[in-house]
Design a protein around this motif. Structure first.
Motif, mmCIF file in Angstrom:
data_model
loop_
_atom_site.group_PDB
_atom_site.id
_atom_site.type_symbol
_atom_site.label_atom_id
_atom_site.label_comp_id
_atom_site.label_asym_id
_atom_site.label_seq_id
_atom_site.Cartn_x
_atom_site.Cartn_y
_atom_site.Cartn_z
ATOM 1 N N GLY A 9 11.501 17.308 30.356
ATOM 2 C CA GLY A 9 12.057 15.994 30.602
ATOM 3 C C GLY A 9 13.554 15.931 30.787
ATOM 4 N N LEU A 10 14.138 16.941 31.343
ATOM 5 C CA LEU A 10 15.576 16.934 31.598
ATOM 6 C C LEU A 10 15.906 15.860 32.634
ATOM 7 C CD1 LEU A 10 18.207 18.521 30.950
ATOM 8 C CD2 LEU A 10 17.716 19.880 32.979
ATOM 9 N N PRO A 11 16.762 14.897 32.296
ATOM 10 C CA PRO A 11 17.022 13.797 33.224
ATOM 11 C C PRO A 11 17.935 14.161 34.397
ATOM 12 C CG PRO A 11 18.300 13.508 31.232
ATOM 13 C CD PRO A 11 17.418 14.708 31.022
ATOM 14 N N TYR A 12 18.732 15.208 34.271
ATOM 15 C CA TYR A 12 19.684 15.600 35.311
ATOM 16 C C TYR A 12 19.623 17.103 35.527
ATOM 17 C CZ TYR A 12 21.594 11.053 34.126
ATOM 18 O OH TYR A 12 21.741 9.720 33.876
ATOM 19 N N PRO A 13 19.941 17.564 36.720
ATOM 20 C CA PRO A 13 20.015 19.012 36.946
ATOM 21 C C PRO A 13 21.144 19.638 36.133
ATOM 22 C CG PRO A 13 19.997 17.812 39.031
ATOM 23 C CD PRO A 13 20.177 16.802 37.936
ATOM 24 N N ILE A 14 20.918 20.856 35.692
ATOM 25 C CA ILE A 14 21.957 21.619 34.979
ATOM 26 C C ILE A 14 22.087 22.989 35.619
ATOM 27 C CG2 ILE A 14 21.649 20.429 32.776
ATOM 28 C CD1 ILE A 14 20.070 22.951 31.818
ATOM 29 N N ARG A 15 23.198 23.641 35.304
ATOM 30 C CA ARG A 15 23.392 25.042 35.680
ATOM 31 C C ARG A 15 23.476 25.840 34.398
ATOM 32 N NH1 ARG A 15 27.752 26.951 39.345
ATOM 33 N NH2 ARG A 15 28.985 26.473 37.528
ATOM 34 N N ILE A 16 22.898 27.038 34.428
ATOM 35 C CA ILE A 16 22.926 27.954 33.289
ATOM 36 C C ILE A 16 23.516 29.273 33.768
ATOM 37 C CG2 ILE A 16 21.527 29.285 31.668
ATOM 38 C CD1 ILE A 16 19.538 26.994 31.635
ATOM 39 N N GLU A 17 24.484 29.782 33.016
ATOM 40 C CA GLU A 17 25.097 31.060 33.359
ATOM 41 C C GLU A 17 24.207 32.192 32.866
ATOM 42 O OE1 GLU A 17 29.394 33.312 32.944
ATOM 43 O OE2 GLU A 17 29.072 31.445 31.871
ATOM 44 N N GLU A 18 23.943 33.153 33.735
ATOM 45 C CA GLU A 18 23.145 34.329 33.389
ATOM 46 C C GLU A 18 24.055 35.527 33.152
ATOM 47 O OE1 GLU A 18 18.965 34.192 35.538
ATOM 48 O OE2 GLU A 18 20.603 34.387 36.972
ATOM 49 N N GLY A 61 39.399 31.169 30.285
ATOM 50 C CA GLY A 61 38.502 30.845 31.380
ATOM 51 C C GLY A 61 39.175 30.678 32.728
ATOM 52 N N ALA A 62 38.346 30.394 33.703
ATOM 53 C CA ALA A 62 38.794 30.243 35.087
ATOM 54 C C ALA A 62 39.525 28.917 35.287
ATOM 55 C CB ALA A 62 37.600 30.321 36.029
ATOM 56 N N LYS A 63 40.466 28.912 36.189
ATOM 57 C CA LYS A 63 41.265 27.707 36.466
ATOM 58 C C LYS A 63 40.426 26.573 37.060
ATOM 59 C CE LYS A 63 45.115 29.288 34.971
ATOM 60 N NZ LYS A 63 45.534 28.848 33.654
ATOM 61 N N LYS A 64 39.338 26.894 37.758
ATOM 62 C CA LYS A 64 38.492 25.857 38.375
ATOM 63 C C LYS A 64 37.151 25.736 37.658
ATOM 64 C CE LYS A 64 40.804 25.916 42.670
ATOM 65 N NZ LYS A 64 40.942 24.934 43.666
ATOM 66 N N SER A 65 37.134 26.077 36.383
ATOM 67 C CA SER A 65 35.928 26.036 35.565
ATOM 68 C C SER A 65 35.432 24.603 35.366
ATOM 69 C CB SER A 65 36.257 26.658 34.199
ATOM 70 O OG SER A 65 35.281 26.331 33.248
ATOM 71 N N GLN A 66 34.147 24.463 35.195
ATOM 72 C CA GLN A 66 33.575 23.156 34.865
ATOM 73 C C GLN A 66 34.031 22.675 33.488
ATOM 74 O OE1 GLN A 66 31.482 20.940 36.818
ATOM 75 N NE2 GLN A 66 32.676 22.247 38.180
ATOM 76 N N HIS A 67 34.480 23.594 32.635
ATOM 77 C CA HIS A 67 35.058 23.213 31.336
ATOM 78 C C HIS A 67 36.291 22.329 31.555
ATOM 79 C CE1 HIS A 67 32.728 25.832 28.638
ATOM 80 N NE2 HIS A 67 32.742 26.708 29.630
ATOM 81 N N ARG A 68 37.050 22.611 32.562
ATOM 82 C CA ARG A 68 38.277 21.845 32.835
ATOM 83 C C ARG A 68 37.977 20.440 33.364
ATOM 84 N NH1 ARG A 68 42.230 25.240 31.635
ATOM 85 N NH2 ARG A 68 41.872 27.442 32.000
ATOM 86 N N VAL A 119 25.345 36.812 30.349
ATOM 87 C CA VAL A 119 26.354 36.765 29.287
ATOM 88 C C VAL A 119 25.636 36.697 27.939
ATOM 89 C CG1 VAL A 119 28.176 35.720 30.695
ATOM 90 C CG2 VAL A 119 26.540 34.245 29.523
ATOM 91 N N ASN A 120 26.337 37.039 26.845
ATOM 92 C CA ASN A 120 25.681 37.073 25.540
ATOM 93 C C ASN A 120 25.817 35.766 24.767
ATOM 94 O OD1 ASN A 120 28.313 37.246 24.795
ATOM 95 N ND2 ASN A 120 28.151 39.185 23.697
ATOM 96 N N TRP A 121 26.201 34.699 25.442
ATOM 97 C CA TRP A 121 26.249 33.356 24.865
ATOM 98 C C TRP A 121 25.507 32.427 25.820
ATOM 99 C CZ3 TRP A 121 30.354 35.800 27.152
ATOM 100 C CH2 TRP A 121 30.846 35.242 28.325
ATOM 101 N N CYS A 122 25.457 31.162 25.503
ATOM 102 C CA CYS A 122 24.840 30.177 26.394
ATOM 103 C C CYS A 122 25.926 29.298 26.992
ATOM 104 C CB CYS A 122 23.850 29.305 25.638
ATOM 105 S SG CYS A 122 22.411 30.210 25.067
ATOM 106 N N HIS A 123 25.869 29.117 28.280
ATOM 107 C CA HIS A 123 26.773 28.215 28.997
ATOM 108 C C HIS A 123 25.894 27.265 29.783
ATOM 109 C CE1 HIS A 123 30.086 26.901 31.707
ATOM 110 N NE2 HIS A 123 29.063 26.750 32.540
ATOM 111 N N VAL A 124 26.147 25.970 29.617
ATOM 112 C CA VAL A 124 25.437 24.940 30.372
ATOM 113 C C VAL A 124 26.483 24.025 30.987
ATOM 114 C CG1 VAL A 124 23.847 22.980 30.212
ATOM 115 C CG2 VAL A 124 23.424 25.028 28.852
ATOM 116 N N ASP A 125 26.281 23.668 32.256
ATOM 117 C CA ASP A 125 27.181 22.691 32.863
ATOM 118 C C ASP A 125 26.409 21.773 33.800
ATOM 119 O OD1 ASP A 125 27.307 23.604 35.656
ATOM 120 O OD2 ASP A 125 28.585 25.239 34.961
ATOM 121 N N CYS A 126 27.094 20.755 34.265
ATOM 122 C CA CYS A 126 26.493 19.725 35.127
ATOM 123 C C CYS A 126 27.145 19.668 36.496
ATOM 124 C CB CYS A 126 26.604 18.354 34.454
ATOM 125 S SG CYS A 126 25.750 18.263 32.887
ATOM 126 N N LYS A 127 27.621 20.811 36.972
ATOM 127 C CA LYS A 127 28.223 20.853 38.310
ATOM 128 C C LYS A 127 27.190 20.415 39.339
ATOM 129 C CE LYS A 127 30.533 23.899 41.580
ATOM 130 N NZ LYS A 127 31.035 25.252 41.816
#
Length: 79
Positions: free
Chosen positions: A47-56, A12-19, A58-66
């Motif tokens: 009822g999502l309590p916080y905003p999320i980001r979803i990556e479009e 992954g990217a060096k500045k990824s939300q995974h890091r 790609v053939n998997w699902c990525h969710v983050d809270c950036k």
């Protein structure tokens, strides 16, 4: 590599939300990435309590809270 990625991880990217510990990737068994994203979107609107980001696009699902500068519950981004 689907969740937290420390500085020694070469995936992954060096500045990824995974890091930052703010992201995870996954598959819905027996479903495409797009079907998984649709499921998340349907449930999030109930009822999502916080905003999320979803990556479009790609053939998997990525969710983050950036943090984003808007009030949308779901924000989309492309790799």
């Amino acid at each position: 590599f689907r969740g937290y990625r420390n500085e020694a991880c070469s995936v992954g990217a060096k500045k990824s939300q995974h890091r930052e510990g703010n992201a995870f990737d996954f598959h819905f068994k027996g479903h495409t990435g797009e079907e998984g994203r649709s499921f998340i979107i349907q449930k999030a609107m109930q009822g999502l309590p916080y905003p999320i980001r979803i990556e479009e696009g790609v053939n998997w699902c990525h969710v983050d809270c950036k943090k984003v500068d808007n009030s949308h519950k779901i924000n989309y981004f492309r790799p």
